[in-house]
Motif scaffolding. Sequence first.
Motif, short mmCIF file in Angstrom:
data_model
loop_
_atom_site.label_atom_id
_atom_site.label_comp_id
_atom_site.label_asym_id
_atom_site.label_seq_id
_atom_site.Cartn_x
_atom_site.Cartn_y
_atom_site.Cartn_z
N GLY A 36 0.82 -1.21 0.00
CA GLY A 36 0.00 0.00 0.00
C GLY A 36 0.85 1.25 0.00
N VAL A 37 1.96 1.23 0.79
CA VAL A 37 2.87 2.37 0.82
C VAL A 37 3.51 2.58 -0.55
CG1 VAL A 37 5.02 3.26 1.81
CG2 VAL A 37 3.35 2.12 3.29
N ASN A 83 1.03 3.94 -2.86
CA ASN A 83 0.80 5.35 -2.57
C ASN A 83 1.91 6.21 -3.16
OD1 ASN A 83 -0.69 7.49 -1.13
ND2 ASN A 83 1.20 7.66 0.05
N GLU A 84 3.16 5.72 -3.05
CA GLU A 84 4.29 6.45 -3.63
C GLU A 84 4.19 6.47 -5.15
OE1 GLU A 84 6.63 8.27 -1.87
OE2 GLU A 84 5.09 7.80 -0.39
N ASN A 131 1.45 6.33 -6.77
CA ASN A 131 0.36 7.27 -7.05
C ASN A 131 0.86 8.71 -6.96
OD1 ASN A 131 -2.36 7.73 -7.70
ND2 ASN A 131 -2.82 8.23 -5.58
N ARG A 132 1.70 9.00 -5.93
CA ARG A 132 2.26 10.34 -5.79
C ARG A 132 3.14 10.71 -6.98
NH1 ARG A 132 4.59 12.75 -1.07
NH2 ARG A 132 6.41 11.45 -1.41
N SER A 162 -2.16 16.28 -2.50
CA SER A 162 -2.77 15.67 -1.32
C SER A 162 -4.29 15.76 -1.40
CB SER A 162 -2.27 16.39 -0.06
OG SER A 162 -0.88 16.29 0.05
N LEU A 186 -5.41 13.24 -3.82
CA LEU A 186 -5.37 11.89 -3.27
C LEU A 186 -6.56 11.66 -2.35
CD1 LEU A 186 -1.57 11.51 -2.48
CD2 LEU A 186 -2.86 10.47 -4.36
N GLU A 231 -9.38 8.92 -2.62
CA GLU A 231 -9.84 8.05 -1.54
C GLU A 231 -11.35 8.14 -1.37
OE1 GLU A 231 -7.62 9.35 1.80
OE2 GLU A 231 -5.70 8.56 1.08
#
Length: 570
Positions: free
Chosen positions: A117-118, A121-122, A124-125, A285, A288, A292
């Motif tokens: 997931g991390v 997320n990275e 995705n960033r 952010s 994101l 979510e």
Amino acid sequence: MAFSKSQIPFTAQHYLVCGTEDCEKNCQFYCNDCHQQMCEQCRDEHQKSPETKNHEVVSYQQRKRQLPEVKCQTHVNKDVDMLCEQCQVPVCSKCAIKDHVGHTFTDLETVYAEKCGVCLNEINRIEEYFLPTSQDLLKSTKEDSIEIKKIMDSIRASMKAEAESLKRMVDTLTSNNIKQVNEQEKSLLQLLNSQDKKYNDYISYLIELVKKFHGYLSSKNLQILMDEITKNLKIDPIPETTKPVHPVFNAGQYSKEDVTKLLGRVTAPDTKPENRKIKPMETVSTQLKSTEKQNKQDREKSAMKQTLSLSSSVTKVREFKVQGVKDVIHISPGKSGRLWASDRDGNLVQTDLQGNQLQKIQTSGKDEGYHTVTQDGDLIYTDKRNKVINRITPDNTITKFIKTGDWEPLSIHSSHINGDLLVGMIKDGEAKVTRYNKTGKEIQNIQRDNKGRGLYRYPHYITENINGDVCTSDINKVAVVVVNKSGQHIFSYKGQGSIVPFGICTEIIGHILVCDGINGKVHILDLDGQFLSQQGVIHVGLRGLCVDDENNLHVGQCNTNTVTVYKYLQ
């Protein structure tokens, strides 16, 4: 062509096929216990089975990553499946008993899923912020390079123009000076020529006088000699003339610096370069968080989808009149309880669910589904007269988004799957559906079936189903034409006897709803084109329709500006 799991990005849910043997349907769900991807039908069977009914089945995007099988280096027959919290190392069950007595352990698959997931997320960033921001900056440098070249070309042109102007001025002044010299030369030569004549005349006079005196000397008549000599002995004086004063050329006094001042020079301004603007991370952010929120809504929709089905009867919920239009030919649902509606006179209005007009624009649209609302809330509409597709952002900025060349754009739909634009077009008796990505780049053309026959004649309404199928109402083919996302023909629906198809839409379950403009019915089909229901919701003249976020069906007509809202799912 179906893609394997390893070929597809994590977020590309709609491109996967079901993992059940011999099932090639679209994958939408994932069993976290079995670690298997599955379609809707297989999901339903999986949850009905006594052995698997308690398994955790989620949408594919919310799936838990399967822990890779890694053998313990010490106990080669054992899989590493735990994490020692004190040592922070993966271990097998034997290692836990032998080497980590008294320690606490965590399920490695859970930790692995969190780490994944991390990473995601990275990713995705990077994909949502760092990569597009860097690409924007790269684009900015390229635009600056083009701008610099234009500026330098302009400077060079100005320098040449200044030089040409100065050259013309020098040529003019030189020509005038030479003309002046020529005139002075002519005047002086005229003076000298007159002096030449004067001296030539005087010389001739002297020669004649000498001859006369020689005659006297040879004469024997002394009386004549005495008389003539006495009388003619006087000689005329030599004529006086002046020497010409010649002109003097005074050369101009100038230096290289003087010429530089005349021609101009290029200087670099003493200005501190401006830093390129980098979009702040806070924006991402927010994006994101929005993603979510969208994922949460998708989960809620997925849960709702499992319980929805066609109702045995249709219930009228309400109706409202759309101010600013004569009839309701097409409806595009927007955000925040708003929608866009159009009539056959090109009036396109934004309204709330009570029919209050919020905005109005004039278009060239007629009896087609020529407008749509994107995921970002932008209105996109076709202009078949000028062969362009326009975009209106929420701040009412209008731009010509896409030029369609020789093709007239009729119908348009913004994909809720990936944001692509699907456009039905015609040209010289031919028709096609073109797919554009979010930036307006053409990425696909759908025109013929696998036997080379034309799929469309006049695709005046278009939509997309939850599995990516492209569904069009073609009034000249008198059919609903459905192709998959690759452009392969799936089926054509020609009604239960006959149909004159107009407005078309899909909804959360994957049903296809289409207006029969003559018989006053709404036909409901499943994903595979099987006829499910024929709802006689209103009378003759059905045109526009859409399904809102509450799964209510909105229906418009060609002879009134009333929109009627129905509940048809339970």
